[in-house]
Write a protein that holds these residues in place. Sequence first.
Motif, PDB file in Angstrom:
ATOM      1  N   ASP A  54      -0.101  -0.755  12.653  1.00  0.00           N
ATOM      2  CA  ASP A  54      -0.874  -1.433  11.610  1.00  0.00           C
ATOM      3  C   ASP A  54      -1.245  -0.527  10.439  1.00  0.00           C
ATOM      4  OD1 ASP A  54      -2.609   0.133  13.089  1.00  0.00           O
ATOM      5  OD2 ASP A  54      -4.256  -1.327  13.074  1.00  0.00           O
ATOM      6  N   SER A  55      -0.612   0.640  10.326  1.00  0.00           N
ATOM      7  CA  SER A  55      -0.934   1.566   9.237  1.00  0.00           C
ATOM      8  C   SER A  55      -0.083   1.264   8.003  1.00  0.00           C
ATOM      9  CB  SER A  55      -0.675   3.005   9.683  1.00  0.00           C
ATOM     10  OG  SER A  55       0.726   3.227   9.821  1.00  0.00           O
ATOM     11  N   MET A 104     -10.375  -7.723  11.365  1.00  0.00           N
ATOM     12  CA  MET A 104      -9.914  -8.580  10.270  1.00  0.00           C
ATOM     13  C   MET A 104      -9.654  -7.782   8.989  1.00  0.00           C
ATOM     14  SD  MET A 104      -9.050 -11.681   9.822  1.00  0.00           S
ATOM     15  CE  MET A 104      -9.898 -12.570  11.118  1.00  0.00           C
ATOM     16  N   ASP A 105     -10.507  -6.778   8.704  1.00  0.00           N
ATOM     17  CA  ASP A 105     -10.319  -5.983   7.488  1.00  0.00           C
ATOM     18  C   ASP A 105      -8.991  -5.243   7.511  1.00  0.00           C
ATOM     19  OD1 ASP A 105     -12.715  -6.808   6.476  1.00  0.00           O
ATOM     20  OD2 ASP A 105     -13.836  -5.012   7.059  1.00  0.00           O
ATOM     21  N   ALA A 106      -8.651  -4.650   8.657  1.00  0.00           N
ATOM     22  CA  ALA A 106      -7.388  -3.917   8.767  1.00  0.00           C
ATOM     23  C   ALA A 106      -6.196  -4.858   8.601  1.00  0.00           C
ATOM     24  CB  ALA A 106      -7.321  -3.198  10.113  1.00  0.00           C
ATOM     25  N   THR A 107      -6.320  -6.052   9.161  1.00  0.00           N
ATOM     26  CA  THR A 107      -5.250  -7.046   9.011  1.00  0.00           C
ATOM     27  C   THR A 107      -5.097  -7.453   7.549  1.00  0.00           C
ATOM     28  OG1 THR A 107      -5.623  -7.892  11.248  1.00  0.00           O
ATOM     29  CG2 THR A 107      -4.449  -9.332   9.721  1.00  0.00           C
ATOM     30  N   ASP A 108      -6.224  -7.668   6.878  1.00  0.00           N
ATOM     31  CA  ASP A 108      -6.185  -8.050   5.461  1.00  0.00           C
ATOM     32  C   ASP A 108      -5.548  -6.956   4.605  1.00  0.00           C
ATOM     33  OD1 ASP A 108      -7.363 -10.457   6.046  1.00  0.00           O
ATOM     34  OD2 ASP A 108      -9.390  -9.859   5.446  1.00  0.00           O
ATOM     35  N   ILE A 109      -5.885  -5.700   4.893  1.00  0.00           N
ATOM     36  CA  ILE A 109      -5.304  -4.579   4.142  1.00  0.00           C
ATOM     37  C   ILE A 109      -3.791  -4.544   4.343  1.00  0.00           C
ATOM     38  CG2 ILE A 109      -5.163  -2.044   4.055  1.00  0.00           C
ATOM     39  CD1 ILE A 109      -8.212  -2.045   4.694  1.00  0.00           C
ATOM     40  N   PHE A 110      -3.354  -4.724   5.579  1.00  0.00           N
ATOM     41  CA  PHE A 110      -1.928  -4.724   5.901  1.00  0.00           C
ATOM     42  C   PHE A 110      -1.222  -5.852   5.150  1.00  0.00           C
ATOM     43  CE2 PHE A 110       1.816  -5.493   8.548  1.00  0.00           C
ATOM     44  CZ  PHE A 110       2.228  -4.205   8.906  1.00  0.00           C
ATOM     45  N   MET A 111      -1.797  -7.053   5.180  1.00  0.00           N
ATOM     46  CA  MET A 111      -1.181  -8.206   4.520  1.00  0.00           C
ATOM     47  C   MET A 111      -1.174  -8.044   2.999  1.00  0.00           C
ATOM     48  SD  MET A 111      -0.103 -10.022   6.970  1.00  0.00           S
ATOM     49  CE  MET A 111       0.393 -11.490   6.044  1.00  0.00           C
ATOM     50  N   ASP A 112      -2.257  -7.511   2.442  1.00  0.00           N
ATOM     51  CA  ASP A 112      -2.318  -7.300   0.994  1.00  0.00           C
ATOM     52  C   ASP A 112      -1.243  -6.302   0.550  1.00  0.00           C
ATOM     53  OD1 ASP A 112      -4.417  -9.054   0.783  1.00  0.00           O
ATOM     54  OD2 ASP A 112      -5.976  -7.512   0.678  1.00  0.00           O
ATOM     55  N   TYR A 113      -1.007  -5.298   1.362  1.00  0.00           N
ATOM     56  CA  TYR A 113       0.007  -4.298   1.035  1.00  0.00           C
ATOM     57  C   TYR A 113       1.400  -4.929   1.051  1.00  0.00           C
ATOM     58  CZ  TYR A 113       2.256   0.293   0.872  1.00  0.00           C
ATOM     59  OH  TYR A 113       2.998   1.388   0.502  1.00  0.00           O
ATOM     60  N   LEU A 114       1.660  -5.783   2.049  1.00  0.00           N
ATOM     61  CA  LEU A 114       2.953  -6.480   2.085  1.00  0.00           C
ATOM     62  C   LEU A 114       3.115  -7.377   0.864  1.00  0.00           C
ATOM     63  CD1 LEU A 114       3.279  -7.575   5.849  1.00  0.00           C
ATOM     64  CD2 LEU A 114       4.266  -5.558   4.731  1.00  0.00           C
ATOM     65  N   ALA A 115       2.052  -8.095   0.515  1.00  0.00           N
ATOM     66  CA  ALA A 115       2.117  -8.993  -0.640  1.00  0.00           C
ATOM     67  C   ALA A 115       2.366  -8.211  -1.930  1.00  0.00           C
ATOM     68  CB  ALA A 115       0.820  -9.794  -0.753  1.00  0.00           C
ATOM     69  N   LYS A 116       1.717  -7.060  -2.057  1.00  0.00           N
ATOM     70  CA  LYS A 116       1.888  -6.218  -3.243  1.00  0.00           C
ATOM     71  C   LYS A 116       3.348  -5.795  -3.409  1.00  0.00           C
ATOM     72  CE  LYS A 116       0.427  -1.695  -5.002  1.00  0.00           C
ATOM     73  NZ  LYS A 116      -0.381  -0.486  -4.693  1.00  0.00           N
TER      74      LYS A 116
END
Length: 353
Positions: A270-271, A308-320
């Motif tokens: 998840d990093s 949830m925060d770590a998941t959101d960061i991971f998803m935001d990075y993919l979206a970016k």
Amino acid sequence: MSSKKNIRHLSLNELQDFFTQNGEKAFRAKQVYEWLWLRHATSFEQMTNLSKSLRAYLENHFTLPAIQIGTTQQSSDGTIKNSFRLFDGNIVEGVLIPTDNRQTACVSSQVGCSLSCKFCATGYMDRKRNLDFDEIYDEVALLNQQALAQSGKKLTNIVYMGMGEPLLNYNNVLKSIEKITSPDGLAMSPKRITVSTAGVAKMIRKLGDDQVRFNLALSLHAANDKKRSEIMPINDSNSLKELIDALNYFYKKTGNEISFEYILFKDFNDSQKDADELIKIYRQVPVDLVNVIEYNPIDNALFRKPDMDATDIFMDYLAKHKVNARVRRSRGKDIDAACGQLANKQKTTQTTV
């Protein structure tokens, strides 16, 4: 050991030959065939447009080992998990996942599994046998009946994501889909069917050669070989490079939709580095969607899901980085029906046939 043949393993032409050779009209074969597949009869006695003597004759010459629902559990979110009892006493599980606009059946293809994925409850079971194509068809037909009874709506989607590795039961899986999509069966569009694999490169290529029409999902879960082999031993003989090549071959041959399944494990995959590796693979395959799945705990594994925060960061990075990804929230967790939780905790009763 019974010498009688499973009647559902006969083609329509073979049924016609059987009837004519035994002094019956050939049209009887069509009647029986419709009972078996279109009406999903589970016994010869249900074939009421045949005479009693003909039904008895069929009973004496054939078996009809339809699977039966053993137990049913309903989740607080509406998900329904069923144990299906097979003719030999073995049990598999299948799940009906209703949402506002979909009725999805998740079906099994093997009793147990031989792949030993570390995060999957089925992976801690032995593989006892493959399901026959008609048994897989039974799962879908029973879940369709359940969907109609619960909501008045038929199944809209089927995913081969239950117990077992579908591509290690290749012929039965393809034949079950042939029956499910046939006008004589459930007449479902193959585009509504997704087969999920842990990654058998040789068989992914065979899917391309056979020009199948259904969708394919790869259970990726880690985007480098070292980590993937830790949690999925099959990666030792099916490296990511081999899988990337096989998926591209599949797409070139079929043009069918490909998706990735990626369970997030806390402090394992998840990093940002893991996300970068996932992006790199995503760009090498014509992937339609990455399903990022929240981890569902099982008895034998020590994995945890990220907060949830770590998941959101991971998803935001993919979206970016322009990855088409979505978080797939697990359903049916309270009844062990969610992704990776099918463990067949009931005791099986083995019988001799």
